[in-house]
Design an enzyme around this catalytic site. Structure first.
Site, mmCIF file in Angstrom:
data_model
loop_
_atom_site.group_PDB
_atom_site.id
_atom_site.type_symbol
_atom_site.label_atom_id
_atom_site.label_comp_id
_atom_site.label_asym_id
_atom_site.label_seq_id
_atom_site.Cartn_x
_atom_site.Cartn_y
_atom_site.Cartn_z
ATOM 1 N N HIS A 1 0.749 -1.074 -0.006
ATOM 2 C CA HIS A 1 0.143 -0.123 -0.067
ATOM 3 C C HIS A 1 0.857 1.267 0.071
ATOM 4 O O HIS A 1 0.608 2.178 -0.675
ATOM 5 C CB HIS A 1 -0.671 0.095 1.114
ATOM 6 N N LYS B 1 -15.786 -7.553 5.976
ATOM 7 C CA LYS B 1 -14.402 -8.467 5.959
ATOM 8 C C LYS B 1 -14.005 -8.734 7.208
ATOM 9 O O LYS B 1 -12.861 -9.457 7.640
ATOM 10 C CB LYS B 1 -13.456 -7.453 5.257
ATOM 11 N N ARG C 1 -2.763 -6.222 -8.284
ATOM 12 C CA ARG C 1 -1.578 -7.251 -8.119
ATOM 13 C C ARG C 1 -1.502 -8.364 -9.162
ATOM 14 O O ARG C 1 -0.486 -8.673 -9.567
ATOM 15 C CB ARG C 1 -1.637 -7.754 -6.692
ATOM 16 N N SER D 1 -2.787 -7.920 3.024
ATOM 17 C CA SER D 1 -3.258 -7.578 4.718
ATOM 18 C C SER D 1 -3.579 -8.934 5.133
ATOM 19 O O SER D 1 -2.877 -9.417 6.279
ATOM 20 C CB SER D 1 -4.054 -6.641 4.742
HETATM 21 P P1 ADP Z 1 -9.977 -3.787 -0.191
HETATM 22 O O1 ADP Z 1 -10.730 -4.373 0.991
HETATM 23 O O2 ADP Z 1 -10.953 -2.533 -0.663
HETATM 24 O O3 ADP Z 1 -9.592 -4.446 -1.326
HETATM 25 P P2 ADP Z 1 -7.281 -3.558 0.789
HETATM 26 O O4 ADP Z 1 -6.741 -2.775 2.036
HETATM 27 O O5 ADP Z 1 -7.158 -4.958 0.826
HETATM 28 O O6 ADP Z 1 -8.697 -3.140 0.553
HETATM 29 O O7 ADP Z 1 -6.394 -2.808 -0.692
HETATM 30 C C1 ADP Z 1 -6.615 -1.614 -1.063
HETATM 31 C C2 ADP Z 1 -6.226 -1.597 -2.123
HETATM 32 O O8 ADP Z 1 -4.919 -1.540 -2.452
HETATM 33 C C3 ADP Z 1 -6.947 -2.464 -3.251
HETATM 34 O O9 ADP Z 1 -6.904 -1.988 -4.335
HETATM 35 C C4 ADP Z 1 -5.676 -3.483 -3.663
HETATM 36 O O10 ADP Z 1 -5.760 -4.093 -4.756
HETATM 37 C C5 ADP Z 1 -4.517 -2.681 -3.370
HETATM 38 N N1 ADP Z 1 -3.177 -3.389 -2.903
HETATM 39 C C6 ADP Z 1 -3.167 -4.175 -1.621
HETATM 40 N N2 ADP Z 1 -2.176 -4.768 -1.469
HETATM 41 C C7 ADP Z 1 -1.340 -4.092 -2.738
HETATM 42 C C8 ADP Z 1 -0.048 -4.568 -2.983
HETATM 43 N N3 ADP Z 1 0.800 -5.342 -2.387
HETATM 44 N N4 ADP Z 1 0.609 -3.750 -4.209
HETATM 45 C C9 ADP Z 1 -0.336 -2.965 -4.843
HETATM 46 N N5 ADP Z 1 -1.529 -2.699 -4.477
HETATM 47 C C10 ADP Z 1 -2.140 -3.169 -3.325
#
Ligand code: ADP
Length: 158
Positions: free
Chosen positions: A17, A41, A90, A128
């Site tokens: 992130h 979630k 990703r 995460s």
């Molecule tokens: P959500 O529950 O909305 O998917 P996340 O916190 O899991 O929220 O992710 C937020 C955003 O960040 C999403 O668009 C996800 O695809 C992106 N994201 C998460 N991990 C990575 C990573 N390692 N590299 C790039 N983007 C990421």
């Protein structure tokens, strides 16, 4: 340059992130990291904890702020004077859901564009949920999340 909103659950914020946010600061005037309440979630950290962790690790970025939200994303985006929703990709498996979400948001608010940044290769496998699973099983997560977050995970998992 326009303002962007980067929404997510951030349970917790990871180096993937943060890398995306850093790259976004070069493209947008201001980036609002929008931490979703998102009870569906079943997050490990409550919204206030997720906001506090993200704000702490992002405090050196002048053009980044962190805010919690539990209303409609396009409404949140408008009230923060942003015209872009930023998301990360990703793998191909992210695509279907993201495509659907972007379509729905365009339908609700045609003036707001969803823009995707692809992950940095070294974070392509990072999520995460995997970080939490590795931590639960006693694995080393120092390469995946900042120090402050490791401390919070340890506290939470006991
Ligand atoms: P959500 O529950 O909305 O998917 P996340 O916190 O899991 O929220 O992710 C937020 C955003 O960040 C999403 O668009 C996800 O695809 C992106 N994201 C998460 N991990 C990575 C990573 N390692 N590299 C790039 N983007 C990421």
């Amino acid at each position: 340059m326009v303002n962007a909103v980067y929404p997510g659950t951030f349970d917790p914020i990871t180096n993937g992130h943060i890398d995306l946010i850093e790259r976004a600061t070069k493209m947008f005037k201001h980036v609002t990291v929008a931490v979703a309440h998102n009870t569906s979630k079943n997050p490990l950290f409550d919204m206030q904890e997720r906001v506090a962790m993200a704000a702490d690790v992002l405090k050196d970025f002048e053009s980044v702020s962190v805010v919690g939200f539990d209303n409609l994303l396009v409404e949140f985006t408008k009230t923060h004077n942003a015209s872009v929703i930023l998301r990360g990709l990703r793998a191909v498996s992210d695509f279907e859901y993201e495509f659907q979400l972007a379509g729905m948001n365009r339908n609700l608010a045609p003036d707001i564009e969803t823009i995707f940044l692809t992950t940095a290769e070294q974070y392509a496998y990072l999520s995460s949920s995997l970080v939490k699973e590795v931590a639960r099983l006693g694995g080393d997560i120092t390469k995946f999340v900042p120090e402050q977050v490791i401390a919070e995970i340890k506290l939470k998992l006991g």
